[in-house]
Design a protein around this motif. Structure first.
Motif, PDB file in Angstrom:
ATOM      1  N   UNK A 226      27.961  63.140  77.622  1.00 58.59           N
ATOM      2  CA  UNK A 226      27.345  63.027  78.949  1.00 58.59           C
ATOM      3  C   UNK A 226      27.120  61.561  79.330  1.00 58.59           C
ATOM      4  N   UNK A 227      26.626  60.762  78.374  1.00 59.18           N
ATOM      5  CA  UNK A 227      26.376  59.339  78.654  1.00 59.18           C
ATOM      6  C   UNK A 227      27.686  58.570  78.839  1.00 59.18           C
TER       7      UNK A 227
ATOM      8  N   UNK B 120      29.154  56.343  82.085  1.00 63.35           N
ATOM      9  CA  UNK B 120      29.778  55.015  82.050  1.00 63.35           C
ATOM     10  C   UNK B 120      31.100  55.027  82.813  1.00 63.35           C
ATOM     11  N   UNK B 121      31.868  56.119  82.707  1.00 66.14           N
ATOM     12  CA  UNK B 121      33.148  56.229  83.416  1.00 66.14           C
ATOM     13  C   UNK B 121      32.909  56.177  84.925  1.00 66.14           C
TER      14      UNK B 121
ATOM     15  N   UNK C   1      25.400  58.791  67.292  1.00 61.90           N
ATOM     16  CA  UNK C   1      25.519  59.045  68.732  1.00 61.90           C
ATOM     17  C   UNK C   1      25.967  57.796  69.476  1.00 61.90           C
ATOM     18  N   UNK C   2      25.392  56.631  69.093  1.00 63.14           N
ATOM     19  CA  UNK C   2      25.781  55.368  69.725  1.00 63.14           C
ATOM     20  C   UNK C   2      27.252  55.061  69.454  1.00 63.14           C
ATOM     21  N   UNK C   3      27.701  55.360  68.232  1.00 68.67           N
ATOM     22  CA  UNK C   3      29.109  55.148  67.875  1.00 68.67           C
ATOM     23  C   UNK C   3      30.037  56.045  68.672  1.00 68.67           C
ATOM     24  N   UNK C   4      29.639  57.326  68.826  1.00 67.39           N
ATOM     25  CA  UNK C   4      30.448  58.276  69.598  1.00 67.39           C
ATOM     26  C   UNK C   4      30.491  57.875  71.067  1.00 67.39           C
ATOM     27  N   UNK C   5      29.343  57.432  71.597  1.00 67.76           N
ATOM     28  CA  UNK C   5      29.277  56.960  72.987  1.00 67.76           C
ATOM     29  C   UNK C   5      30.251  55.809  73.195  1.00 67.76           C
TER      30      UNK C   5
ATOM     31  N   UNK D  26      34.316  62.664  85.878  1.00 65.12           N
ATOM     32  CA  UNK D  26      34.014  61.822  84.714  1.00 65.12           C
ATOM     33  C   UNK D  26      33.761  62.651  83.457  1.00 65.12           C
ATOM     34  N   UNK D  27      33.070  63.765  83.603  1.00 63.69           N
ATOM     35  CA  UNK D  27      32.837  64.646  82.447  1.00 63.69           C
ATOM     36  C   UNK D  27      34.141  65.260  81.952  1.00 63.69           C
TER      37      UNK D  27
END
Length: 420
Positions: free
Chosen positions: A8-9, A13-14, A41-45, A78-79
């Protein structure tokens, strides 16, 4: 780990990059707004956000092939793009990616897009091999570059455009610069091997890693034994070749990779400028880690405003690493491909002119200025050099280099100019 949150995050960004915002700034804002993000989660984002920009041309093309009419809801589009990136380029279980995306999309517009999103993503899972093959018939999908950019490359680099376009889709390598005062590439490669890190020696002081690792895993990093710096960026110190006792100006110094390299190269003093205090802090951290804080004078100032920072004492050498479109580092910052416009290179070239003219005033007679950009656009490079030489009768170019992006490096331009 919550895949749904990262997805979702990343979709946010997209959408924000599509509105014209810089991806690094967008992600910094997202992380600040979500301090609860775990490291995973930060890595996946990061992966989804950067990967979606890297392959945006093909992802949007494949999405378009499955639609009867364009999507007019940016959040929905974007999603879908974020989910398609995961389905095509990650190892996440397809059913989990689809389910999480559909649940997020169900919250848009009172659930009116739920069944549509479910159908599109399941169709993508079934047909993605054929959809991927269809990308080769569309230049933007094939090269993940805007059409105008492809035409520019064909025009200016007729023999190399295909290789450049292919290179700009690649993941950037993690390249290291060994501190020549403390060792060399062969010796450091042995230390990496002991630490179980696979690497390849590029020259006497440069090494590229087979896979990126956190800097905390690099032997001696905190002691200044090694720095992270692109192989092409390392060329700057080689060309400027500062000597012991020289006063050197590094204009637009952040993040400090070239500043540190100059200080490693010779017992010179370096005045490092940057207009942004936050970015200058990174230069300070770099210089301190390398142990050169006594030979670096850091100033937060606009390099073109000489009254704000210059004491009138001339420099023996000037590194003019001028602001540019950054078209040469698009594989490292893939949003650049979609943010830049055809007129941008000419616009930044005009802004560079005043800065170069002012910096030229600070150089001693027989001194050397290195014009440097991380661009492959001629307006900021060869054409800029030609205009500069026409404006300054005392300027002579002794050598110039266009470094095209390839598997080892980003794209750069360098011109060494002597003051006679």
């Amino acid at each position: 780990m919550s895949m749904a949150l990262a997805q979702k995050l990343a979709a946010q960004s997209i959408a924000q990059v599509a509105e014209g915002r810089n991806l690094q700034d967008v992600l910094a804002g997202i992380r600040a707004a979500h301090p609860e993000l775990s490291a995973q989660e930060a890595g996946a984002l990061q992966d989804i956000a950067y990967g979606s920009q890297r392959y945006l041309g093909s992802l949007k093309y494949m999405l378009g092939k499955m639609l009867k009419k364009p999507i007019d809801n940016p959040q929905l589009e974007s999603l879908l793009i974020a989910a398609m990136y995961q389905l095509h380029y990650s190892r996440n279980a397809p059913h989990a990616v689809v389910n999480e995306a559909v649940e997020s999309i169900a919250k848009i517009g009172r659930g009116q897009y739920r069944s549509f999103a479910n159908a599109i993503l399941r169709r993508f899972v079934r047909e993605r091999e054929g959809l991927e093959k269809s990308c080769k018939f569309n230049d933007t999908a094939k090269f993940n570059l805007p059409q105008w950019w492809i035409e520019y490359l064909k025009n200016h680099y007729p023999k190399h455009w295909n290789n450049i376009a292919a290179s700009l889709q690649q993941h950037p390598p993690l390249t290291l610069r060994v501190n020549r005062r403390l060792g060399d590439a062969e010796g450091y490669a042995a230390k990496l091997a002991e630490a179980g890190i696979e690497a390849r020696v590029l020259d006497d002081y440069a090494i590229t890693l087979a896979e990126a690792v956190p800097v905390g895993r690099l032997p001696g990093f905190s002691d200044g034994l090694v720095s992270v710096q692109d192989f092409g960026a390392q060329k700057a110190a080689h060309l400027l070749n500062p000597q012991n006792g020289w006063r050197v100006l590094d204009a637009c110094a952040a993040p400090g990779g070239k500043t540190g390299h100059l200080l490693e190269w010779a017992d010179c003093t370096v005045t490092a400028l940057d207009i942004d205090a936050g970015r200058l802090k990174r230069v300070e951290d770099n210089v301190r880690r390398l142990g050169f804080e006594n030979r670096a004078d850091l100033k937060c100032a606009d390099a073109a405003d000489l009254d704000a920072w210059w004491d009138g004492k001339p420099f023996d050498a000037v590194l003019a690493d001028v602001p540019c479109t950054a078209s040469g580092v698009a594989k490292r910052n893939p949003d650049i491909k979609w943010l830049r416009r055809p007129a941008d290179a000419a616009k930044t070239a005009r802004q560079q002119e005043l800065l170069l003219d002012r910096l030229w005033q600070t150089l001693t007679k027989n001194g050397t200025m290195l014009l440097a950009t991380c661009s492959i656009f001629a307006e900021e490079n060869g054409q800029q050099l030609e205009k500069f030489l026409n404006r300054h009768a005392d300027a002579v170019c002794t050598e110039s280099h266009v470094l095209l992006p390839n598997k080892h490096q980003d794209g750069f331009y360098y011109a060494l100019i002597q003051k006679q």
